[in-house]
Design an enzyme around this catalytic site. Structure first.
Site, PDB file in Angstrom:
ATOM      1  N   ARG A  75      46.928  40.038  32.928  1.00  0.00           N
ATOM      2  CA  ARG A  75      47.698  40.895  33.839  1.00  0.00           C
ATOM      3  C   ARG A  75      49.147  41.088  33.363  1.00  0.00           C
ATOM      4  NH1 ARG A  75      43.374  41.192  34.367  1.00  0.00           N
ATOM      5  NH2 ARG A  75      42.012  40.976  36.172  1.00  0.00           N
ATOM      6  N   SER A  86      44.005  43.155  44.774  1.00  0.00           N
ATOM      7  CA  SER A  86      44.391  41.739  44.703  1.00  0.00           C
ATOM      8  C   SER A  86      45.913  41.630  44.774  1.00  0.00           C
ATOM      9  CB  SER A  86      43.892  41.118  43.403  1.00  0.00           C
ATOM     10  OG  SER A  86      42.483  41.196  43.329  1.00  0.00           O
ATOM     11  N   GLU A 141      50.989  40.226  42.417  1.00  0.00           N
ATOM     12  CA  GLU A 141      50.583  41.130  41.341  1.00  0.00           C
ATOM     13  C   GLU A 141      51.271  42.496  41.471  1.00  0.00           C
ATOM     14  OE1 GLU A 141      46.463  43.006  39.504  1.00  0.00           O
ATOM     15  OE2 GLU A 141      46.440  41.014  40.406  1.00  0.00           O
TER      16      GLU A 141
END
Length: 364
Positions: A173, A252, A356
Site C-alpha cells: 500500500r 478498508s 489508509e
C-alpha cells in the site's frame, strides 16, 4: 510527452467552479467546499492547471475517483483539480490507461479481452491514476505485479517523466508517489498483462480459492475469477451502491499492521492475555523479520464489531474494516469514530492502526 500549451488558452477550456462542493466527488460523501474546482479532461490541461497553481503558490488538491479521500468539514482553501482524462489502449498484452479512467471498468475490459493479471482487482472504486500511488491490491493481486511504468508530471523539474516499475518503490500500500505526494501527478499507467488463453492468473488468496472450489495456484476462467471477487466484495459492502450506506466509505479504512519479530511477540502475549492462550491471531510473512496481521481481526477482537456505533458514522454492518457515513455524518463524526477504534485497538493489543485513506485538512 503531452503537448504544452499556453496557460490562459488551456484553462479557459477547463471546467471551473468556485466554492464548489467536494463531498459529491468522494465515496464518503463528506467534506467542505474548495475555493476553486477545475476539471481537466486532457493531460495538457492537467499539466497547465498544476503549473498555474505552482507558479502562483496556490495550494493544490488532486482528485481522481475520490475513493481514498477524507476531506475536512472546512473544505480546501485552494484549487482542487479533478482529473477526468480518458484513454484505454490495449495492444496485445500491453495496456495503457489514462489517469482518469474508471478502474473497475478497465478491469472488466481486460477480462473481456481474455487477459489475466488484474482480474482479482475488480470492483475497487476509484481511478486508474490512483492505483500506482497506493499500490492497490486485493484478493492476492497488486498492481505493482503488472505495472511496467508510470507517466507523471514532475512538479519539481517541471517535466513529464516516465518512471519504470523498478523505480516506483512499490511496497505494501505504498509507492514513490505516495512517499512524495506533492511532487508527482500521475498522467498514465502502463501494464503488461498475460495471455493465458482466457484463464486467470494463478489464484493466490485463500478465500477466493475456497469460494471457487480450487486449490491455491490453480487457474480458472478470468471472467469467473472477476465475478467471484465482485460477489465477495459486494458481500462486504466493498462495491459502490448509492442505496447502500455500507458502501459510503473508503473501503478498508486501516492498513494491515506489519510488525517486527519483537513487536509480534509482544502482540502475541497481549492476545493470549486478553483472549486466552489458545487464541491465535492471523499472521502472514511480510519479509525477513516481519509479520503482517489483520486489521479487521484486531478491530473485531477489540470490541468494535460490525455495525458498531450509535451516531451518523459507524462501522459497516458487513465488514469491520470499513468506516461508513450513514447519510448525515460529518467528517468530524467519522474521525471521532476512527480515533475511538485506534485507541481501543492500541489499548487492547499494543498495536497502532494507520489510516489508509489520504486526509485533507484533518488528521487522526
Amino acid at each position: 510527452m503531452p503537448e504544452r500549451r499556453g496557460r490562459s488558452r488551456t484553462l479557459e477550456r477547463v471546467q471551473e467552479l468556485h466554492e464548489a462542493p467536494l463531498a459529491p466527488l468522494t465515496t464518503f460523501r463528506l467534506g467542505g467546499p474548495a475555493t476553486r474546482l477545475l476539471t481537466a479532461t486532457t493531460d495538457a490541461e492537467v499539466i497547465d492547471a498544476v503549473r498555474e497553481a505552482d507558479a502562483t503558490g496556490t495550494p493544490l488538491l488532486i482528485i481522481g475517483g475520490g475513493s481514498n479521500l477524507v476531506i475536512g468539514d472546512a473544505g480546501f482553501a485552494g484549487t482542487a483539480l479533478r482529473i477526468a482524462t480518458q484513454g484505454f489502449e490495449l495492444t496485445g498484452t500491453k495496456l495503457e490507461l489514462a489517469a482518469g479512467e474508471v478502474w473497475t471498468d478497465a478491469v472488466e475490459r481486460t477480462v473481456e479481452a481474455g487477459l489475466a493479471g488484474i482480474e482479482c482487482l475488480a470492483g475497487i472504486p476509484g481511478s486508474a491514476g490512483a492505483t500506482p500511488i497506493q499500490n492497490v491490491g486485493a484478493y492476492g493481486q497488486e498492481v505493482s505485479a503488472t505495472i511496467t511504468e508510470v507517466v507523471a508530471y514532475d512538479r519539481t523539474s517541471g517535466e513529464t517523466v516516465t518512471i519504470p516499475n523498478a523505480e516506483c518503490a512499490f511496497s505494501y500500500r505504498h509507492s514513490r508517489f505516495k512517499g512524495e505526494p506533492d511532487r508527482y501527478v500521475v498522467l498514465r499507467v502502463r501494464f503488461e498483462l498475460e495471455d493465458a488463453g482466457g484463464l486467470s492468473a494463478p489464484i493466490k488468496y485463500a478465500e477466493t480459492a475456497r469460494t471457487l472450489g480450487v486449490e491455491a495456484g490453480d487457474r480458472v476462467p478470468a471472467a469467473t475469477a472477476r465475478e467471484t471477487v465482485l460477489k465477495l466484495r459486494a458481500g462486504k459492502g466493498m462495491v459502490l451502491d448509492p442505496e447502500d450506506h455500507d458502501t459510503w466509505s473508503a473501503g478498508s479504512f486501516f492498513t494491515n499492521p506489519i510488525l517486527t519479530d519483537a513487536e509480534f511477540a509482544a502482540f502475541h502475549a497481549r492476545v493470549a492475555e486478553r483472549l486466552g492462550p489458545d487464541m491465535k491471531a492471523p499472521a502472514f510473512p511480510a519479509g525477513e523479520g516481519l509479520t503482517k496481521t489483520s486489521a479487521a481481526w484486531l478491530i473485531d477482537k477489540a470490541g468494535f464489531t460490525k455495525g458498531y456505533g450509535s451516531g451518523p458514522a459507524r462501522i459497516s454492518t458487513k465488514h469491520t474494516l470499513a468506516l461508513t457515513n450513514r447519510g448525515e455524518a460529518t467528517t468530524e463524526d467519522l474521525l471521532t469514530l476512527a480515533r475511538e477504534v485506534v485507541t481501543g485497538v492500541r489499548d487492547a493489543f499494543g498495536v497502532t492502526l494507520v489510516n489508509e485513506p489520504v486526509t485533507v485538512g484533518v488528521s487522526l
